[in-house]
Design a protein around this motif. Structure first.
Motif, mmCIF file in Angstrom:
data_model
loop_
_atom_site.group_PDB
_atom_site.id
_atom_site.type_symbol
_atom_site.label_atom_id
_atom_site.label_comp_id
_atom_site.label_asym_id
_atom_site.label_seq_id
_atom_site.Cartn_x
_atom_site.Cartn_y
_atom_site.Cartn_z
ATOM 1 N N PHE A 108 36.042 55.542 54.547
ATOM 2 C CA PHE A 108 37.017 55.747 53.487
ATOM 3 C C PHE A 108 37.610 54.473 53.360
ATOM 4 C CE2 PHE A 108 41.242 57.047 52.040
ATOM 5 C CZ PHE A 108 41.022 57.645 50.792
ATOM 6 N N ILE A 109 38.209 53.715 54.158
ATOM 7 C CA ILE A 109 38.931 52.447 54.041
ATOM 8 C C ILE A 109 37.830 51.567 53.297
ATOM 9 C CG2 ILE A 109 39.965 50.685 55.045
ATOM 10 C CD1 ILE A 109 41.063 52.605 57.081
ATOM 11 N N GLY A 110 36.650 51.343 53.719
ATOM 12 C CA GLY A 110 35.478 50.611 53.082
ATOM 13 C C GLY A 110 35.344 50.751 51.745
ATOM 14 N N VAL A 111 35.275 52.048 51.404
ATOM 15 C CA VAL A 111 34.804 52.414 49.993
ATOM 16 C C VAL A 111 36.206 52.224 48.957
ATOM 17 C CG1 VAL A 111 35.337 54.777 49.599
ATOM 18 C CG2 VAL A 111 33.234 54.026 48.653
ATOM 19 N N THR A 112 37.218 52.312 49.369
ATOM 20 C CA THR A 112 38.291 51.821 48.760
ATOM 21 C C THR A 112 38.633 50.406 48.517
ATOM 22 O OG1 THR A 112 39.872 51.975 50.857
ATOM 23 C CG2 THR A 112 39.649 53.895 49.481
ATOM 24 N N ILE A 113 38.210 49.608 49.353
ATOM 25 C CA ILE A 113 38.119 48.128 49.315
ATOM 26 C C ILE A 113 36.794 47.657 48.671
ATOM 27 C CG2 ILE A 113 39.978 48.106 50.820
ATOM 28 C CD1 ILE A 113 37.826 46.756 52.759
ATOM 29 N N GLY A 114 36.055 48.477 48.660
ATOM 30 C CA GLY A 114 34.417 47.777 48.311
ATOM 31 C C GLY A 114 34.421 47.372 46.505
ATOM 32 N N GLY A 115 34.938 48.291 46.095
ATOM 33 C CA GLY A 115 34.906 47.829 44.513
ATOM 34 C C GLY A 115 35.634 46.708 43.955
ATOM 35 N N THR A 116 36.991 46.679 44.693
ATOM 36 C CA THR A 116 37.695 45.457 44.512
ATOM 37 C C THR A 116 37.069 44.323 44.865
ATOM 38 O OG1 THR A 116 39.654 46.671 44.704
ATOM 39 C CG2 THR A 116 39.942 44.322 44.841
ATOM 40 N N SER A 176 33.943 43.794 45.189
ATOM 41 C CA SER A 176 32.610 43.654 44.421
ATOM 42 C C SER A 176 32.930 42.752 43.156
ATOM 43 C CB SER A 176 32.163 44.930 43.925
ATOM 44 O OG SER A 176 32.512 45.492 43.159
ATOM 45 N N VAL A 177 34.614 43.074 42.643
ATOM 46 C CA VAL A 177 34.951 42.347 41.584
ATOM 47 C C VAL A 177 35.196 40.624 41.675
ATOM 48 C CG1 VAL A 177 36.425 42.264 39.694
ATOM 49 C CG2 VAL A 177 35.593 44.489 40.328
ATOM 50 N N LYS A 178 35.924 40.636 42.955
ATOM 51 C CA LYS A 178 36.316 39.401 43.458
ATOM 52 C C LYS A 178 35.261 38.469 43.978
ATOM 53 C CE LYS A 178 40.762 40.433 42.574
ATOM 54 N NZ LYS A 178 41.631 39.887 41.831
ATOM 55 N N LEU A 179 34.432 39.197 44.708
ATOM 56 C CA LEU A 179 33.186 38.198 45.481
ATOM 57 C C LEU A 179 31.790 38.253 44.784
ATOM 58 C CD1 LEU A 179 34.296 39.018 49.290
ATOM 59 C CD2 LEU A 179 35.177 37.101 47.796
ATOM 60 N N GLY A 180 31.806 39.175 43.875
ATOM 61 C CA GLY A 180 30.530 39.440 43.202
ATOM 62 C C GLY A 180 29.745 40.397 44.124
ATOM 63 N N ARG A 181 28.867 41.297 43.634
ATOM 64 C CA ARG A 181 27.991 42.320 44.338
ATOM 65 C C ARG A 181 27.340 41.539 45.562
ATOM 66 N NH1 ARG A 181 30.928 44.019 40.079
ATOM 67 N NH2 ARG A 181 29.706 45.172 38.788
ATOM 68 N N LYS A 182 26.505 40.596 45.245
ATOM 69 C CA LYS A 182 25.771 39.808 46.489
ATOM 70 C C LYS A 182 26.699 39.360 47.488
ATOM 71 C CE LYS A 182 23.163 35.515 47.190
ATOM 72 N NZ LYS A 182 22.369 34.647 46.723
ATOM 73 N N GLY A 183 28.038 38.583 46.970
ATOM 74 C CA GLY A 183 28.876 38.026 47.899
ATOM 75 C C GLY A 183 29.587 39.054 48.702
ATOM 76 N N THR A 184 29.797 40.361 48.244
ATOM 77 C CA THR A 184 30.339 41.466 48.937
ATOM 78 C C THR A 184 29.371 41.973 49.935
ATOM 79 O OG1 THR A 184 31.736 42.090 47.068
ATOM 80 C CG2 THR A 184 31.609 43.505 48.940
ATOM 81 N N LEU A 185 28.138 42.063 49.788
ATOM 82 C CA LEU A 185 27.340 42.607 50.677
ATOM 83 C C LEU A 185 27.231 41.555 51.973
ATOM 84 C CD1 LEU A 185 24.595 43.808 48.368
ATOM 85 C CD2 LEU A 185 25.875 45.480 49.891
ATOM 86 N N LEU A 186 27.109 40.216 51.341
ATOM 87 C CA LEU A 186 26.895 39.155 52.636
ATOM 88 C C LEU A 186 28.379 39.334 53.499
ATOM 89 C CD1 LEU A 186 25.460 36.568 50.578
ATOM 90 C CD2 LEU A 186 24.275 37.738 52.584
ATOM 91 N N THR A 187 29.383 39.455 53.149
ATOM 92 C CA THR A 187 30.683 39.295 53.535
ATOM 93 C C THR A 187 30.983 40.602 54.765
ATOM 94 O OG1 THR A 187 31.612 38.165 51.866
ATOM 95 C CG2 THR A 187 33.114 39.060 53.464
ATOM 96 N N ASN A 188 30.191 41.771 54.124
ATOM 97 C CA ASN A 188 30.466 42.948 54.719
ATOM 98 C C ASN A 188 29.711 42.805 56.225
ATOM 99 O OD1 ASN A 188 31.013 45.657 54.968
ATOM 100 N ND2 ASN A 188 29.056 46.288 54.359
ATOM 101 N N ASN A 189 28.558 42.046 56.308
ATOM 102 C CA ASN A 189 28.177 41.990 57.668
ATOM 103 C C ASN A 189 29.150 41.464 58.882
ATOM 104 O OD1 ASN A 189 25.314 42.569 56.937
ATOM 105 N ND2 ASN A 189 25.487 40.985 55.686
ATOM 106 N N ILE A 190 30.123 40.876 58.418
ATOM 107 C CA ILE A 190 31.051 40.554 59.347
ATOM 108 C C ILE A 190 31.702 41.815 60.249
ATOM 109 C CG2 ILE A 190 33.581 39.432 59.792
ATOM 110 C CD1 ILE A 190 32.940 37.588 57.461
ATOM 111 N N PHE A 191 31.776 42.962 59.286
ATOM 112 C CA PHE A 191 32.194 43.977 60.112
ATOM 113 C C PHE A 191 31.253 44.642 61.191
ATOM 114 C CE2 PHE A 191 34.766 44.243 55.785
ATOM 115 C CZ PHE A 191 35.832 43.984 56.593
#
Length: 510
Positions: free
Chosen positions: A96-104, A106-121
């Protein structure tokens, strides 16, 4: 036929034939980009849902052993159950927390950038869960599962955005099916790796839970070779050259029409900024789209698929399947859902979204009736338990062919660029809250209604089939702006059509 006529209309005819033949199959670059996005995205969601089931008894023993070493007493059953429930359910809180920050993001980092950053978690989660046994800290399992939830929440929010925006219009449905296909592949992979022949033995359970790092590492190695979403580059960043370069890589020579569609959408969205979820909720021009995705995502969790999985082990036991063999039959249910997701991917551009999702909910309604009957008369004949098993597989097939695959695609297609990230945040939040709700309430529904609980799911599935049939338009082979027009009021649509197609596109409500 005069030469002048041929000279005038032949180029137009050739162009129309080329457009009809345009991109029947995705090229290799586009397919690899989809796989690269999905392996660290919704694959992780499915994998982490199923992989936690195999080491249940081993984790119980570990918690009991750790508790005894700390407090010199055995843990009570109630506390053990509470700790295990927390380990399992904290995943939904993280989601739930992930999905609430995911959209924001994706706008700040881009779609691809967010997917790559997400691997840190995912990497942090793997490290924590892998170290839980050597350090004797079961709390690390709770924190690790929380981080896997955040990873899954961001992935299931942003990955469909990326897939929907890199795919050509003619293949948007098939490419969007990558979301549900990789969820089911993840579930199946988790079930298979959890077998005793692989990592399902007691000494391997920390390694089993730490394997969530493998998809993350694969995505970090592969996804950087592919471009950012062309729509994001042109509409959000204003990067014309970057967009063209991305389209050339993803679509090879057949990118002119996609460029025109994206440019039309950019012109229609000039001076508009990406919307926040609360801004989208107050926008009356998209109220039907919002209502649709809220209902679809709620029904995706409350339609009975979780109940089917709950009853599966009981039915396999009733059918006389030995306890040692049941994990393999459970793998069969995962394989069944995986096959249907692949089938849906092949059919969606042929039959369309509306037929598949309406048909899926209709078939699920029929299965609810049959399932109620077979559970009611479970002891009437030795054959009945096997009929119940048939109902289990039929229900999973129906879910995979329709609701399981099409829901995410419709969330992509019903909104334009500035609204889409916020729409995914709202849809994802509803989905995760419904997931948490059904996990919390479902055991009480079963205790109270027993086999008749499927009558509740019958009502939900039937109402969804009716709503989809009456309200949702077919979106196959339509641009995002054309789909937006479908939701306009008849009066507004009539006014637009009087001025021609181009005016209709430019007058779309955003």
């Amino acid at each position: 036929m005069t030469k002048e006529f041929v000279d005038e209309y032949e180029p137009l005819l050739i162009k129309e034939i080329k457009d009809r033949k345009r991109i029947k199959f995705p090229n290799k670059s586009l397919l690899l980009a989809v796989c690269a996005a999905c392996i660290g995205g919704t694959f992780q969601y499915g994998y982490n849902i199923s992989v936690i089931n195999a080491p249940t008894t081993y984790v119980h023993s570990f918690i009991n052993q750790t508790w005894r070493e700390r407090y010199q007493t055995n843990i009570s059953e109630d506390v053990l159950t509470l700790l295990w429930s927390t380990i399992v359910s904290i995943f939904t809180v993280g989601g739930f927390i992930g999905v609430t920050i995911g959209g924001t993001l994706s706008v700040k980092l881009g779609r691809k950038g967010t997917l790559l950053t997400n691997n840190i978690f995912a990497l942090i989660a793997a490290l924590l869960m892998g170290l839980s046994y050597p350090t004797g800290l079961f709390e690390l399992l709770i924190i690790g599962r929380f981080f896997t939830g955040i990873n899954a929440g961001i992935g299931i929010c942003v990955q469909p955005l990326y897939l929907g925006e890199i795919a050509p219009t003619s293949l948007r449905g098939a490419m969007g099916m990558g979301t549900s296909i990789f969820i089911t592949i993840g579930i199946l992979t988790g079930q298979v790796i959890g077998l005793k022949e692989l990592l399902g033995k007691e000494e391997y359970w920390p390694i089993l839970l730490a394997t969530t790092c493998i998809p993350a590492i694969l995505q970090l190695l592969i996804l950087p070779w592919f471009p950012e979403s062309p729509r994001f580059l042109l509409i959000d960043r204003g990067d014309d050259e970057g967009c063209k370069k991305a389209l050339k890589q993803l679509h090879c020579a057949d990118y002119d029409c996609e460029w025109e569609d994206i440019e039309k959408e950019r012109n229609n969205l000039v001076d508009f900024q990406a919307k926040k979820p609360w801004e989208l909720l107050s926008d009356r021009s998209v109220r039907w789209q919002l209502l649709t995705i809220i209902l679809l995502n709620t029904a995706q969790q409350l339609n009975g698929i979780n109940a089917i999985y709950f009853y599966a082990d009981y039915l396999f036991k009733q059918a006389g399947i030995p306890a040692d063999t049941r994990p393999y039959v459970t793998v069969g249910t995962g394989a069944c859902e995986c096959i249907t997701a692949l089938t849906c991917g092949m059919l969606i551009e042929c039959l369309g979204r509306k037929v598949l999702i309406t048909g899926g909910y209709t078939l699920m309604s029929v299965c609810c009736i049959l399932f109620t009957l077979t559970l009611t008369f479970q002891d009437a004949s030795p054959v009945i338990p096997y009929l119940s098993m048939v109902c289990v597989f039929a229900f999973i097939l129906s879910f995979g062919l329709g609701p399981g695959g099409v829901t995410n695609i419709l969330t992509t297609e019903l909104f334009t660029q500035t609204s889409r990230p916020a729409a995914y945040m709202i849809a994802g939040s509803v989905n995760w809250l419904s997931f948490f709700f059904i996990g919390l309430v479902f055991p009480f529904i079963v205790i109270g209604l027993q086999q008749y609980c499927f009558l509740v799911f019958l009502v939900i599935c039937s109402l969804m089939a009716i709503y989809i049939f009456l309200v949702i338009p077919e979106t196959k082979n339509k641009t995002f702006l054309e789909i937006q027009n479908e939701f306009q009021t008849p009066k507004s649509r009539k006014a637009c059509s009087a001025d021609g197609v181009s005016t209709t596109l430019l007058s779309t409500s955003i």
